[in-house]
Design an enzyme around this catalytic site. Structure first.
Site, mmCIF file in Angstrom:
data_model
loop_
_atom_site.group_PDB
_atom_site.id
_atom_site.type_symbol
_atom_site.label_atom_id
_atom_site.label_comp_id
_atom_site.label_asym_id
_atom_site.label_seq_id
_atom_site.Cartn_x
_atom_site.Cartn_y
_atom_site.Cartn_z
ATOM 1 N N ASP A 189 0.775 -1.237 0.000
ATOM 2 C CA ASP A 189 0.000 0.000 0.000
ATOM 3 C C ASP A 189 0.813 1.297 0.000
ATOM 4 O O ASP A 189 0.536 2.214 -0.758
ATOM 5 C CB ASP A 189 -0.935 0.028 1.216
ATOM 6 C CG ASP A 189 -1.800 -1.219 1.311
ATOM 7 O OD1 ASP A 189 -1.584 -2.169 0.533
ATOM 8 O OD2 ASP A 189 -2.691 -1.256 2.169
ATOM 9 N N GLU A 199 1.954 -9.523 11.621
ATOM 10 C CA GLU A 199 1.692 -9.120 10.232
ATOM 11 C C GLU A 199 3.002 -8.845 9.491
ATOM 12 O O GLU A 199 3.208 -9.263 8.358
ATOM 13 C CB GLU A 199 0.804 -7.870 10.235
ATOM 14 C CG GLU A 199 0.341 -7.413 8.861
ATOM 15 C CD GLU A 199 -0.559 -6.176 8.932
ATOM 16 O OE1 GLU A 199 -0.716 -5.602 10.040
ATOM 17 O OE2 GLU A 199 -1.097 -5.788 7.881
HETATM 18 C C1 GLC Z 1 -2.861 -4.512 3.958
HETATM 19 C C2 GLC Z 1 -1.734 -4.997 3.069
HETATM 20 C C3 GLC Z 1 -2.324 -5.862 1.961
HETATM 21 C C4 GLC Z 1 -3.119 -6.991 2.581
HETATM 22 C C5 GLC Z 1 -4.162 -6.467 3.565
HETATM 23 C C6 GLC Z 1 -4.817 -7.580 4.371
HETATM 24 O O1 GLC Z 1 -3.720 -3.667 3.271
HETATM 25 O O2 GLC Z 1 -1.031 -3.933 2.539
HETATM 26 O O3 GLC Z 1 -1.313 -6.378 1.155
HETATM 27 O O4 GLC Z 1 -3.740 -7.731 1.590
HETATM 28 O O5 GLC Z 1 -3.561 -5.599 4.485
HETATM 29 O O6 GLC Z 1 -3.856 -8.356 5.006
#
Ligand code: GLC
Length: 521
Positions: A246, A476
């Site tokens: 992102d 994460e």
């Molecule tokens: C965030 C990450 C994305 C992922 C999402 C859910 O937005 O940047 O890559 O898919 O979280 O984990």
């Protein structure tokens, strides 16, 4: 296939006649036969690609190939190692806890819906202990596929108050949308091939694959019609969220367009995670400006969006995954006897191969994303630069230069792979995609390195991934300087990576002993 760590169901992309699908029975691992054979170098590495048929002559490393020497002893030891045994159990528990009935949320509160590439990756984690559930993950994902073929980035199966922007922002307050109007990297065909190839329930896999294949094909066709109308060979993303990375520094320059007057909004992510680990307010204003403009544009009409979006980027992560997914889709087409689509996929691959050549920056010794609106390569050294190794699209010389860079990055931090070059001023060790280590990216880079014969660096990354999850758990992402866990906790794709990759032998041994329905209420 050369260099396999377990038998293939016949699968090099060798142009051989399609056969009736005959899924492989993977031997049920026991403590005795958990020995992982040493990864062999590929026999085709002396071939410098001369034309775009190169990709057809080589077989990529199997998805969850494990590292050699240390990896062997470590992985063998893993089963005896109480920390890793605990991680395997916790990973299984994590997927079950995040299971909302046919789909797995990435993490409670922070991400309470079904995310596209998370689910495709998580399916591989389910597969080690519940194959039917693994197929269900992909089925539920494709239940959200749009008529035009797009698979949305998020599917809002059930309401939640803990996430922004949710269904009423993507749709209208009185008529909330069932999904976002944008997509994410297309991992699904890679995952589907993996499930199909390693199945121990052949009949189930045949049935599921027959249903899934046309949907996968439609989604790849969408990428080319909607995101490569100019036939560049590489596809565009129109929102940083589509890249899955992102707030990567690669988007900084392009995300400078003037923002619109936005309705007031509340960042719910900041209730769950410290602001120091998340994108900034300015970045969020830009995300939302794009969202509202896309919505205004005839509700995400793919025919228009490509031409009107103020952000249009050739993203390395998306394109590397799509290139590899095309190869897996082609493999599946041949297995299923769908010869009629093979030449269409070949065309995507041929053009993709050419398209990638434009993304190589010889001075930097890296691949770079390209801003399609300015035509310029984006000077931002991010971990996505190494993903063409996962696609298998880099030449031997390019791979060597990438590895030279990667070694410098790894020399600068105790835990790799940082998502931005640690020597770059834009590196921020805690902030999401601007520095932290992501285990899913480590897996893809490792897989690519093994393919090109760089077993020692793959081993370093494998070991770092084991160390990070051992010390900090299923977080994460991780701080590359301290190894601390960041962002969400009990995170599904990190759990899936432990099961499918880092602890594969132990996880399989445990998984094969399990039976019965795995979905907890
Ligand atoms: C965030 C990450 C994305 C992922 C999402 C859910 O937005 O940047 O890559 O898919 O979280 O984990």
């Amino acid at each position: 296939m050369a260099g396999e760590d377990f038998p293939s169901s016949g699968g090099a992309l060798d142009g051989s006649a399609p056969t009736t699908p005959k899924p492989v029975l993977e031997a049920v691992p026991t403590l005795q036969n958990l020995k992982i054979s040493r990864v062999q170098s590929l026999d085709n590495l002396n071939t410098t690609p001369k034309d775009c048929t190169y990709w057809r002559e080589k077989s990529l490393r199997r998805l969850f190939s494990l590292s050699k020497s240390n990896g062997v002893s470590k992985s063998e030891g893993v089963f005896e190692d109480s920390v890793r045994l605990h991680i395997v159990e916790e990973s299984i528990e994590c997927l079950r806890r995040n299971d909302y009935g046919g789909y797995t949320i990435p993490a409670h509160n922070l991400y309470p819906f079904q995310w596209n590439w998370d689910s495709a990756i998580v399916a591989a984690g389910w597969a080690v202990f519940d194959e039917a559930r693994a197929w269900a993950e992909l089925e539920t994902l494709f239940s959200g596929q749009w008529e035009d073929g797009m698979v949305p980035s998020i599917i809002f199966h059930k309401p939640s108050t803990t996430y922004f922007p949710g269904p009423e922002i993507w749709g209208l307050p009185g008529s909330p949308s069932k999904s976002t109007g944008i997509t994410q990297p297309p991992v699904a065909a890679i995952s589907a091939r993996f499930l199909f190839e390693q199945t121990v329930h052949g009949k189930l896999a045949e049935k599921k694959m027959a249903d899934l294949f046309p949907k996968l094909l439609a989604s790849h066709r969408w990428w080319y019609k909607a995101r490569d109308p100019e036939k560049k060979g590489v596809v565009a993303i129109l929102h940083p969220w589509e890249s899955g990375m992102d707030n990567s520094p690669a988007w900084d320059a392009a995300m400078k367009f003037p923002t619109d007057n936005l309705p007031p909004y509340e960042r719910k992510d900041l209730h769950h995670v410290s602001a120091s680990m998340r994108p900034t307010k300015d970045t969020y204003d830009h995300y939302l400006t794009l969202l509202y403009r896309f919505k205004a544009e005839n509700f995400y009409d793919w025919k228009k969006l490509y031409w009107v979006s103020p952000f249009r980027m050739t993203d390395l992560c998306t394109n590397s995954i799509l290139f590899r997914a095309n190869q897996d889709l082609r493999w599946l087409a041949m297995k299923l006897g769908k010869d009629d689509v093979v030449s269409e996929i070949d065309e995507w691959l041929d053009r993709g191969f050419e398209g990638f050549k434009q993304l190589w920056d010889d001075n930097a010794g890296l691949y770079q994303c390209q801003d399609q609106l300015t035509g310029k390569l984006v000077d931002a050294p991010t971990s996505a630069a190494f993903l063409p190794l996962f696609a298998g699209v880099a030449s031997k010389e390019q791979a060597a230069k990438l590895v030279e860079n990667l070694k410098q990055w790894l020399d600068s931090v105790p835990f790799g792979v940082p998502s931005t070059d640690p020597n770059d001023p834009r590196f921020e060790p805690l902030r999401y995609w601007r520095g932290p280590v992501w285990i899913i990216i480590n897996w893809m880079i490792c897989n690519g390195l093994l393919h090109y014969g760089y077993d020692d660096i793959a081993e370093r990354i494998y070991d770092d991934s084991v160390a990070l999850t051992s010390n900090a758990g299923l977080r994460e992402y991780f701080d590359p300087k301290t190894g601390d866990g960041c962002g969400g906790e009990l995170f599904s794709w990190t759990a899936a990576m432990c099961l499918a990759w880092l602890d594969r032998p132990s996880a399989l041994a445990i998984g094969h002993r399990m039976s019965g329905p795995k979905i907890l209420s």
